[in-house]
Design an enzyme around this catalytic site. Structure first.
Site, PDB file in Angstrom:
ATOM      1  N   CYS A 116      10.920  14.485  22.668  1.00 49.07           N
ATOM      2  CA  CYS A 116      10.081  13.889  23.718  1.00 49.07           C
ATOM      3  C   CYS A 116      10.897  13.246  24.828  1.00 49.07           C
ATOM      4  CB  CYS A 116       9.119  12.873  23.113  1.00 49.07           C
ATOM      5  SG  CYS A 116       8.009  13.608  21.919  1.00 49.07           S
ATOM      6  N   HIS A 256       6.699   7.873  28.659  1.00 48.50           N
ATOM      7  CA  HIS A 256       6.302   9.013  27.816  1.00 48.50           C
ATOM      8  C   HIS A 256       4.939   8.679  27.203  1.00 48.50           C
ATOM      9  CE1 HIS A 256       6.161  11.974  24.736  1.00 48.50           C
ATOM     10  NE2 HIS A 256       6.427  11.153  23.752  1.00 48.50           N
ATOM     11  N   ASN A 286       0.006  14.033  23.795  1.00 46.51           N
ATOM     12  CA  ASN A 286       1.467  14.003  23.876  1.00 46.51           C
ATOM     13  C   ASN A 286       1.976  15.437  24.010  1.00 46.51           C
ATOM     14  OD1 ASN A 286       4.207  13.863  23.366  1.00 46.51           O
ATOM     15  ND2 ASN A 286       4.032  12.558  21.556  1.00 46.51           N
TER      16      ASN A 286
HETATM   17  O1  UT7 Z   1       6.275  11.259  20.868  1.00 41.29           O
HETATM   18  C1  UT7 Z   1       7.303  11.084  19.966  1.00 41.29           C
HETATM   19  C2  UT7 Z   1       7.204   9.952  19.108  1.00 41.29           C
HETATM   20  N1  UT7 Z   1       5.947   9.798  18.421  1.00 41.29           N
HETATM   21  C3  UT7 Z   1       5.286   8.638  18.537  1.00 41.29           C
HETATM   22  O2  UT7 Z   1       5.636   7.811  19.334  1.00 41.29           O
HETATM   23  C4  UT7 Z   1       4.132   8.391  17.594  1.00 41.29           C
HETATM   24  C5  UT7 Z   1       4.244   7.008  16.989  1.00 41.29           C
HETATM   25  N2  UT7 Z   1       3.232   6.704  16.000  1.00 41.29           N
HETATM   26  C6  UT7 Z   1       1.932   6.516  16.312  1.00 41.29           C
HETATM   27  O3  UT7 Z   1       1.524   6.668  17.435  1.00 41.29           O
HETATM   28  C7  UT7 Z   1       1.005   6.025  15.232  1.00 41.29           C
HETATM   29  O4  UT7 Z   1       1.752   5.592  14.124  1.00 41.29           O
HETATM   30  C8  UT7 Z   1      -0.028   7.084  14.752  1.00 41.29           C
HETATM   31  C9  UT7 Z   1      -1.012   7.363  15.870  1.00 41.29           C
HETATM   32  C10 UT7 Z   1       0.683   8.363  14.347  1.00 41.29           C
HETATM   33  C11 UT7 Z   1      -0.819   6.561  13.558  1.00 41.29           C
HETATM   34  O5  UT7 Z   1      -1.420   5.312  13.874  1.00 41.29           O
HETATM   35  P1  UT7 Z   1      -1.208   4.052  12.907  1.00 41.29           P
HETATM   36  O6  UT7 Z   1      -1.983   2.968  13.502  1.00 41.29           O
HETATM   37  O7  UT7 Z   1       0.263   3.853  12.750  1.00 41.29           O
HETATM   38  O8  UT7 Z   1      -1.902   4.524  11.587  1.00 41.29           O
HETATM   39  P2  UT7 Z   1      -1.294   4.619  10.113  1.00 41.29           P
HETATM   40  O9  UT7 Z   1      -0.491   5.860   9.974  1.00 41.29           O
HETATM   41  O10 UT7 Z   1      -0.685   3.327   9.755  1.00 41.29           O
HETATM   42  O11 UT7 Z   1      -2.631   4.776   9.286  1.00 41.29           O
HETATM   43  C12 UT7 Z   1      -3.630   3.742   9.238  1.00 41.29           C
HETATM   44  C13 UT7 Z   1      -4.836   4.267   8.495  1.00 41.29           C
HETATM   45  C14 UT7 Z   1      -4.486   4.971   7.185  1.00 41.29           C
HETATM   46  O12 UT7 Z   1      -5.519   4.687   6.258  1.00 41.29           O
HETATM   47  P3  UT7 Z   1      -5.296   3.579   5.131  1.00 41.29           P
HETATM   48  O13 UT7 Z   1      -4.113   4.052   4.345  1.00 41.29           O
HETATM   49  O14 UT7 Z   1      -5.027   2.286   5.884  1.00 41.29           O
HETATM   50  O15 UT7 Z   1      -6.599   3.608   4.407  1.00 41.29           O
HETATM   51  C15 UT7 Z   1      -4.527   6.426   7.541  1.00 41.29           C
HETATM   52  O16 UT7 Z   1      -4.834   7.257   6.440  1.00 41.29           O
HETATM   53  O17 UT7 Z   1      -5.497   5.242   9.301  1.00 41.29           O
HETATM   54  C16 UT7 Z   1      -5.656   6.451   8.549  1.00 41.29           C
HETATM   55  N3  UT7 Z   1      -5.579   7.575   9.476  1.00 41.29           N
HETATM   56  C17 UT7 Z   1      -6.648   8.059  10.112  1.00 41.29           C
HETATM   57  N4  UT7 Z   1      -7.953   7.740  10.073  1.00 41.29           N
HETATM   58  C18 UT7 Z   1      -8.800   8.435  10.842  1.00 41.29           C
HETATM   59  C19 UT7 Z   1      -4.469   8.242   9.866  1.00 41.29           C
HETATM   60  N5  UT7 Z   1      -4.816   9.194  10.757  1.00 41.29           N
HETATM   61  C20 UT7 Z   1      -6.162   9.102  10.911  1.00 41.29           C
HETATM   62  C21 UT7 Z   1      -7.086   9.807  11.708  1.00 41.29           C
HETATM   63  N6  UT7 Z   1      -8.378   9.446  11.645  1.00 41.29           N
HETATM   64  N7  UT7 Z   1      -6.715  10.808  12.536  1.00 41.29           N
END
Ligand code: UT7
Length: 333
Positions: A116, A256, A286
């Site tokens: 990225c 980004h 993205n």
């Molecule tokens: O571009 C290159 C670099 N990439 C980035 O910069 C991405 C960086 N990371 C992020 O943007 C975020 O970490 C994500 C968008 C990927 C995920 O968001 P998060 O707030 O970090 O969520 P998480 O992975 O901590 O998950 C929180 C909860 C989980 O459920 P539990 O375990 O708390 O019950 C996940 O299973 O959200 C759940 N979850 C979802 N729920 C509904 C994960 N994805 C989804 C989804 N819909 N699509």
């Protein structure tokens, strides 16, 4: 001899027509619009779904538009740098396919993979070529067909990514404009957290790599998120400080587009209001190396000669950094 500065003199872009919105995505995986909007800030993304078309297709559309908008003869272009992580194929380079299909007969070209962060890296290298005085006109492209490597069964990654490519023309000027400063880094720490393991020289494609889903992006979102916020904010603060930039004289922040919460954290660190931050994540998601040139493409009309712009990115590797440029012209070309 007068100092030659490297300035962007035009922007082109291309996003595919097909719109994959959150509604459709929530029929594919267990997710919903509210979660995606609150946690990431994406409403829809564009997908290149025609069989047999890859990143080069979008890049050549962006380059053709750029040449037309700027009235540039393709034969004047001396180099094309193509920042992408999703080349059409390993051999030949995507850049060479683009050059061949856009009539850039006098250009050499190269693909650059910095995930990225690709466009920032490519701009820094392209700007150095112009500043050296050896090259007069080059094109820097950035973009990806991420839909080709996204696992549409993985709800934690599939809402994030989309397809698109942007391209800029870079030329020399003796005016006090253009690419002024950059701080770019990589550390290799990102390997376990953001990778695609199959299909390269370490694990060539095989039944094993397919059975183990190794041709799709693996991302540990939370870890990547933390590194992204810290690295992008710190790089911006460093670039701002060493160029005497602050909330009063920065015109735009161009981050980004990976997650609107990461973008807000960066803006917050620079004390910049969100209406001074270029934002199009809600429409394209993205697009990796495409996010920065596509944001320039979207905001071109609003930009004015002399605007101070801080750019920043973070990606797989990890790779990250920030740059400062002074915009070169008023409005749309
Ligand atoms: O571009 C290159 C670099 N990439 C980035 O910069 C991405 C960086 N990371 C992020 O943007 C975020 O970490 C994500 C968008 C990927 C995920 O968001 P998060 O707030 O970090 O969520 P998480 O992975 O901590 O998950 C929180 C909860 C989980 O459920 P539990 O375990 O708390 O019950 C996940 O299973 O959200 C759940 N979850 C979802 N729920 C509904 C994960 N994805 C989804 C989804 N819909 N699509």
């Amino acid at each position: 001899m007068e100092k030659i500065n490297a300035v962007i003199t035009g922007v082109g872009g291309y996003v595919p027509e097909y719109v994959l919105n959150n509604e459709e995505l929530s029929r594919m995986v267990d997710t919903n619009d509210e979660w995606i909007m609150t946690r990431i800030g994406i409403k829809e993304r564009r997908i290149l779904n025609e069989e047999g078309l890859g990143t080069s297709y979008m890049a050549r559309k962006a380059v053709k538009q750029l040449l037309e908008k700027t009235g540039t003869d393709p034969e004047e272009i001396e180099c094309l740098i193509m920042a992408t992580t999703t080349p059409d194929m390993p051999i030949p380079s995507t850049a060479s396919i683009v050059v061949g299909r856009t009539g850039l007969k006098n250009a050499f070209c190269v693909d650059l993979n910095a995930a990225c962060c690709g466009f920032l890296y490519a701009m820094d290298m392209g700007a150095s070529m112009i500043q050296s005085g050896r090259y007069k006109k080059i094109i820097v492209c950035g973009g990806d067909k991420l839909s080709s490597i996204v696992d549409y069964n993985d709800r934690a990654t599939c809402p994030i990514f989309g397809d698109g490519v942007g391209a800029v023309l870079v030329e020399g000027t003796t005016e006090d404009l253009g690419w002024k400063d950059s701080y770019l880094r990589a550390d290799g720490k990102g390997l376990p957290y953001l990778c695609l393991k199959g299909g390269g020289s370490a694990c060539p494609a095989s039944y094993f790599t397919i059975d183990h889903n190794m041709h799709k992006i693996h991302q540990e979102g939370r870890t990547v998120y933390k590194y992204a916020v810290t690295s992008m904010s710190d790089s911006c603060a460093l670039i701002a400080e060493r160029n005497n930039l602050n909330k009063d004289n920065i015109t735009w922040v161009l981050p980004h587009q990976a997650n609107v919460r990461i973008i807000e954290a960066v803006a917050n660190r620079l004390e910049m209001p969100m209406d001074k931050v270029m934002l199009n994540i809600q429409r394209y998601g993205n697009t990796s190396a495409g996010t920065i040139p596509l944001a320039l493409w979207d905001y071109e009309k609003q930009l004015r000669k002399g605007d101070n712009i801080i750019l920043t990115a973070f990606g797989g590797g990890f790779t990250w950094g920030a740059a400062y440029m002074k915009w070169g012209y008023d409005g749309n070309k």
